[in-house]
Design a protein around this motif. Structure first.
Motif, PDB file in Angstrom:
ATOM      1  N   LYS A 235       0.825  -1.204   0.000  1.00  0.00           N
ATOM      2  CA  LYS A 235       0.000   0.000   0.000  1.00  0.00           C
ATOM      3  C   LYS A 235       0.861   1.256   0.000  1.00  0.00           C
ATOM      4  N   PHE A 236       1.933   1.241   0.784  1.00  0.00           N
ATOM      5  CA  PHE A 236       2.829   2.394   0.881  1.00  0.00           C
ATOM      6  C   PHE A 236       3.445   2.716  -0.476  1.00  0.00           C
ATOM      7  N   VAL A 237       3.951   1.688  -1.146  1.00  0.00           N
ATOM      8  CA  VAL A 237       4.570   1.893  -2.453  1.00  0.00           C
ATOM      9  C   VAL A 237       3.532   2.299  -3.501  1.00  0.00           C
ATOM     10  N   ALA A 238       2.336   1.713  -3.422  1.00  0.00           N
ATOM     11  CA  ALA A 238       1.284   2.050  -4.381  1.00  0.00           C
ATOM     12  C   ALA A 238       0.872   3.517  -4.256  1.00  0.00           C
ATOM     13  N   GLU A 239       0.840   4.020  -3.030  1.00  0.00           N
ATOM     14  CA  GLU A 239       0.422   5.401  -2.802  1.00  0.00           C
ATOM     15  C   GLU A 239       1.520   6.411  -3.135  1.00  0.00           C
ATOM     16  N   GLN A 240       2.753   6.088  -2.796  1.00  0.00           N
ATOM     17  CA  GLN A 240       3.847   7.039  -2.943  1.00  0.00           C
ATOM     18  C   GLN A 240       4.667   6.818  -4.202  1.00  0.00           C
ATOM     19  N   GLY A 241       4.590   5.614  -4.768  1.00  0.00           N
ATOM     20  CA  GLY A 241       5.480   5.282  -5.870  1.00  0.00           C
ATOM     21  C   GLY A 241       6.850   4.926  -5.305  1.00  0.00           C
ATOM     22  N   TYR A 242       7.656   4.230  -6.092  1.00  0.00           N
ATOM     23  CA  TYR A 242       8.969   3.825  -5.593  1.00  0.00           C
ATOM     24  C   TYR A 242       9.822   5.038  -5.217  1.00  0.00           C
ATOM     25  N   GLN A 243       9.847   6.029  -6.089  1.00  0.00           N
ATOM     26  CA  GLN A 243      10.693   7.191  -5.835  1.00  0.00           C
ATOM     27  C   GLN A 243      10.246   7.927  -4.581  1.00  0.00           C
ATOM     28  N   GLY A 244       8.945   8.177  -4.453  1.00  0.00           N
ATOM     29  CA  GLY A 244       8.445   8.870  -3.278  1.00  0.00           C
ATOM     30  C   GLY A 244       8.648   8.067  -2.008  1.00  0.00           C
ATOM     31  N   ALA A 245       8.388   6.759  -2.085  1.00  0.00           N
ATOM     32  CA  ALA A 245       8.520   5.913  -0.899  1.00  0.00           C
ATOM     33  C   ALA A 245       9.955   5.886  -0.384  1.00  0.00           C
ATOM     34  N   PHE A 246      10.921   5.694  -1.291  1.00  0.00           N
ATOM     35  CA  PHE A 246      12.312   5.593  -0.841  1.00  0.00           C
ATOM     36  C   PHE A 246      12.914   6.954  -0.508  1.00  0.00           C
ATOM     37  N   ASN A 247      12.387   8.039  -1.093  1.00  0.00           N
ATOM     38  CA  ASN A 247      12.815   9.374  -0.665  1.00  0.00           C
ATOM     39  C   ASN A 247      12.381   9.620   0.776  1.00  0.00           C
ATOM     40  N   ILE A 248      11.147   9.197   1.095  1.00  0.00           N
ATOM     41  CA  ILE A 248      10.667   9.329   2.475  1.00  0.00           C
ATOM     42  C   ILE A 248      11.532   8.495   3.421  1.00  0.00           C
ATOM     43  N   CYS A 249      11.872   7.286   2.983  1.00  0.00           N
ATOM     44  CA  CYS A 249      12.731   6.419   3.800  1.00  0.00           C
ATOM     45  C   CYS A 249      14.088   7.073   4.052  1.00  0.00           C
ATOM     46  N   ALA A 250      14.657   7.669   3.018  1.00  0.00           N
ATOM     47  CA  ALA A 250      15.975   8.315   3.154  1.00  0.00           C
ATOM     48  C   ALA A 250      15.900   9.494   4.120  1.00  0.00           C
ATOM     49  N   ILE A 251      14.813  10.259   4.048  1.00  0.00           N
ATOM     50  CA  ILE A 251      14.650  11.402   4.950  1.00  0.00           C
ATOM     51  C   ILE A 251      14.529  10.926   6.395  1.00  0.00           C
ATOM     52  N   ILE A 252      13.704   9.893   6.609  1.00  0.00           N
ATOM     53  CA  ILE A 252      13.534   9.352   7.970  1.00  0.00           C
ATOM     54  C   ILE A 252      14.867   8.836   8.512  1.00  0.00           C
ATOM     55  N   ALA A 253      15.616   8.122   7.663  1.00  0.00           N
ATOM     56  CA  ALA A 253      16.922   7.601   8.091  1.00  0.00           C
ATOM     57  C   ALA A 253      17.861   8.737   8.471  1.00  0.00           C
ATOM     58  N   GLY A 254      17.857   9.799   7.667  1.00  0.00           N
ATOM     59  CA  GLY A 254      18.731  10.932   7.955  1.00  0.00           C
ATOM     60  C   GLY A 254      18.368  11.629   9.253  1.00  0.00           C
ATOM     61  N   VAL A 255      17.069  11.816   9.475  1.00  0.00           N
ATOM     62  CA  VAL A 255      16.622  12.502  10.698  1.00  0.00           C
ATOM     63  C   VAL A 255      16.958  11.672  11.932  1.00  0.00           C
ATOM     64  N   VAL A 256      16.647  10.376  11.890  1.00  0.00           N
ATOM     65  CA  VAL A 256      16.930   9.511  13.047  1.00  0.00           C
ATOM     66  C   VAL A 256      18.441   9.431  13.286  1.00  0.00           C
ATOM     67  N   ALA A 257      19.213   9.292  12.209  1.00  0.00           N
ATOM     68  CA  ALA A 257      20.674   9.211  12.355  1.00  0.00           C
ATOM     69  C   ALA A 257      21.244  10.487  12.959  1.00  0.00           C
ATOM     70  N   ALA A 258      20.626  11.634  12.651  1.00  0.00           N
ATOM     71  CA  ALA A 258      21.132  12.915  13.160  1.00  0.00           C
ATOM     72  C   ALA A 258      21.084  12.981  14.682  1.00  0.00           C
ATOM     73  N   PHE A 259      20.159  12.262  15.293  1.00  0.00           N
ATOM     74  CA  PHE A 259      20.093  12.242  16.753  1.00  0.00           C
ATOM     75  C   PHE A 259      21.285  11.490  17.355  1.00  0.00           C
ATOM     76  N   GLY A 260      22.066  10.832  16.494  1.00  0.00           N
ATOM     77  CA  GLY A 260      23.278  10.192  16.979  1.00  0.00           C
ATOM     78  C   GLY A 260      24.329  11.197  17.404  1.00  0.00           C
ATOM     79  N   LEU A 261      24.260  12.417  16.876  1.00  0.00           N
ATOM     80  CA  LEU A 261      25.251  13.437  17.251  1.00  0.00           C
ATOM     81  C   LEU A 261      25.147  13.787  18.732  1.00  0.00           C
ATOM     82  N   PRO A 262      23.964  14.121  19.269  1.00  0.00           N
ATOM     83  CA  PRO A 262      23.898  14.352  20.722  1.00  0.00           C
ATOM     84  C   PRO A 262      24.232  13.116  21.546  1.00  0.00           C
ATOM     85  N   VAL A 263      23.913  11.926  21.013  1.00  0.00           N
ATOM     86  CA  VAL A 263      24.299  10.701  21.725  1.00  0.00           C
ATOM     87  C   VAL A 263      25.818  10.609  21.791  1.00  0.00           C
TER      88      VAL A 263
END
Length: 536
Positions: A485-513
């Motif tokens: 459903k996620f891929v159907a709604e967002q398309g491959y490009q949109g879905a994986f762009n969202i994934c990349a953004i989420i990964a970047g945001v979560v990884a950024a919290f590693g700096l204060p850690v």
């Protein structure tokens, strides 16, 4: 006394041998901040005791044998739960394309997580050895069950049961590795374990299509059951109990010996200057001792304590971040592994089933790269920085190598999405290489997360491993139902762009850690250190 974790036969000789005074206070640093080097020598952390039955005193060849057996168990655990992809269409056709056949793919990750939640507290109560042996046996019996199943419901039930046992490859196996190896070698040993699992699973996933074509899907389970049975027999003779009671300051590298509440000596060990084994106060390690399944009565209070500590540890900011980043990386990998075969089997690529299996070969390559880069590289970096900081090592040093898999994850996720959305504009190599890159990022983040967590809170290894494995397993189960459903709604490009953004945001919290990790560990010490002592 014989029941203590560390004992000394001659106090004065012990102090002279190690050239230490007893003025050094225990637990003066935050949990995970240790003196790793002194006068150019690597200090053994945890401090091994003089007891010949201490797992840290096992011969090096036996430790390698244990690592290999655990790795082989992990290979077939992951294969039987997650390696059905290349043959799923064949199995589904056998059940007349019943929509419930998808449960064969989705439920194993859920039951692996449940298996961790059940087995790890049990391992704290009765020991690691009986739980591991039971897991290898259940994996064997469960595979036979699936091979002999007469209905889809029976097949699903058999996979759920064997998945409960397969979950021990994620938490119990790393726990055993952590308990038989020292801090300065932990990253490389965990990397070898992870690489063994990844390479073996990838190779057998490639072979799966050929096995099923020649023998049928039931014999795929037959191969797993035979291999699991062999692992059970090997483990029975080679893998001893790895649980061992240690004083809390053994994890600092300096074990203080007390008598009547007063410190009388300090024990320290280095690679060149080991603690002499004491055969007077302790019993020798014998074959009968190694083969014994249960060592002493069950401590059910320890199981309850483990569950309580899980609730405490998930509230540690640094551990919560590790769990979250692990889950994000797994989520992206689940999406890629679910979609890559559909993308490559469709025009213009039109890969055959055997060619789709060969795509897994990329995982072999990235697993081999992980050993020197993140495994030995992580250990060497820790020692190099400690050398330039008066021998002191902070567990946050372990987080520096995570930059590589995080950057790779973000970049290849974007490439995967763009190539999948515009197949006529991209080479199939964009999909295969980025797919392997996502896998490298996932196992790299898992490896670094394990090592950092175990170094930070060595006395909370079991509950932390359960948290990481169980939560990401539950998330994987949830994602597997929402991918289409996620891929159907967002398309491959949109879905994986969202994934990349989420990964970047979560990884950024590693700096204060990374920056405030020592303060976090200092603040959480009262929940992470048991303050056990060694009595003379």
């Amino acid at each position: 006394m014989p029941g203590s974790a560390v004992d000394v036969k001659d106090e004065g000789a012990e102090i002279a041998h190690h050239e230490l005074s007893i003025s050094k206070p225990a637990h003066q640093n935050a949990s995970g901040t240790v003196t790793l080097l002194e006068n150019g020598e690597i200090i053994l952390i945890p401090t091994p005791s003089p007891d010949p039955r201490d797992p840290l005193n096992l011969p090096t060849p036996q430790k390698w044998a244990i690592d290999i057996i655990l790795g082989i168990f992990a290979i077939f655990s992951v294969l039987v739960t997650s390696g059905m992809g290349p043959i799923f269409s064949t199995v589904m056709a056998y059940y007349d394309n019943n929509p419930r056949s998808s449960d064969l793919m989705t439920y194993p990750t859920l039951f692996m997580g449940i298996g961790n939640i059940i087995a790890m507290p049990l391992a704290m109560a009765v020991g690691r050895r009986p739980v591991f042996l039971a897991s290898a046996l259940i994996l064997t019996v469960g595979s036979i069950w699936c091979a002999a199943s007469k209905s889809l419901d029976s097949h699903i039930a058999g996979r759920d049961i064997l998945s409960l046992a397969a979950g021990q490859s994620e938490a119990l196996c790393p726990l055993i590795i952590q308990e038989i190896h020292f801090v300065h070698e932990r990253s490389s040993k965990l990397a070898w374990f992870s690489a063994t699992q990844s390479i073996g699973t990838a190779a057998l996933t490639i072979a799966t299509a050929y096995i099923v074509s020649a023998l049928g899907w039931r014999w795929w389970y037959g191969v797993v059951s035979i291999a699991s049975g062999v692992v059970f027999l090997l483990a029975f003779f080679v893998v001893p109990e790895s649980s061992y009671p240690r004083p809390s300051d053994a994890y600092d590298g300096y074990t203080h010996i007390y008598r009547d509440g007063e410190p009388v000596s300090v024990v320290r060990a280095t690679r060149k200057n080991r603690v002499p084994l004491d055969y007077t106060r302790y019993k020798a390690r014998t074959l009968s001792h190694n083969l014994k399944i249960f060592h002493g009565p069950a401590n059910w209070e320890a199981a309850v304590t483990c569950a309580k500590q899980m609730g405490q540890c998930i509230l540690f900011p640094n551990i919560f971040w590790v769990v979250l980043l692990n889950s994000v990386a797994l989520g992206i990998y689940v999406i890629s592994v679910t979609e890559f075969s559909t993308i490559l089997s469709s025009p213009p690529y039109s890969y055959s089933t055997s060619a789709l299996g060969l795509v897994q070969a990329g995982q072999i390559v990235v697993s081999l790269l992980m050993i020197p880069i993140l495994g030995y590289g992580g250990d060497q970096l820790t020692k190099w920085i400690a050398k330039h900081r008066n021998g002191v090592a902070e567990s946050e040093i372990r987080l520096i190598p995570i930059i590589l898999p995080v950057v790779v994850l973000i970049i290849v996720s974007i490439i995967f999405g763009h190539a999948a959305s515009h197949p006529y504009q991209w080479s199939p190599w964009a999909i295969t290489v980025s797919y392997s890159g996502i896998y490298f990022a996932f196992i790299g983040i898992v490896l670094v997360g394990y090592t950092y967590s175990l170094d930070s809170y060595p006395e909370r290894a079991a509950p932390i491993l359960v948290l990481i494995c169980a939560i990401r397993g539950l998330i994987s189960f949830g994602i597997s139902y929402g991918v289409t459903k996620f891929v159907a709604e967002q398309g491959y490009q949109g879905a994986f762009n969202i994934c990349a953004i989420i990964a970047g945001v979560v990884a950024a919290f590693g700096l204060p850690v990374f920056l405030w990790g020592p303060k976090m560990r200092q603040f959480t010490m009262k929940y992470a250190v048991d303050h056990k002592i060694a009595e003379a």
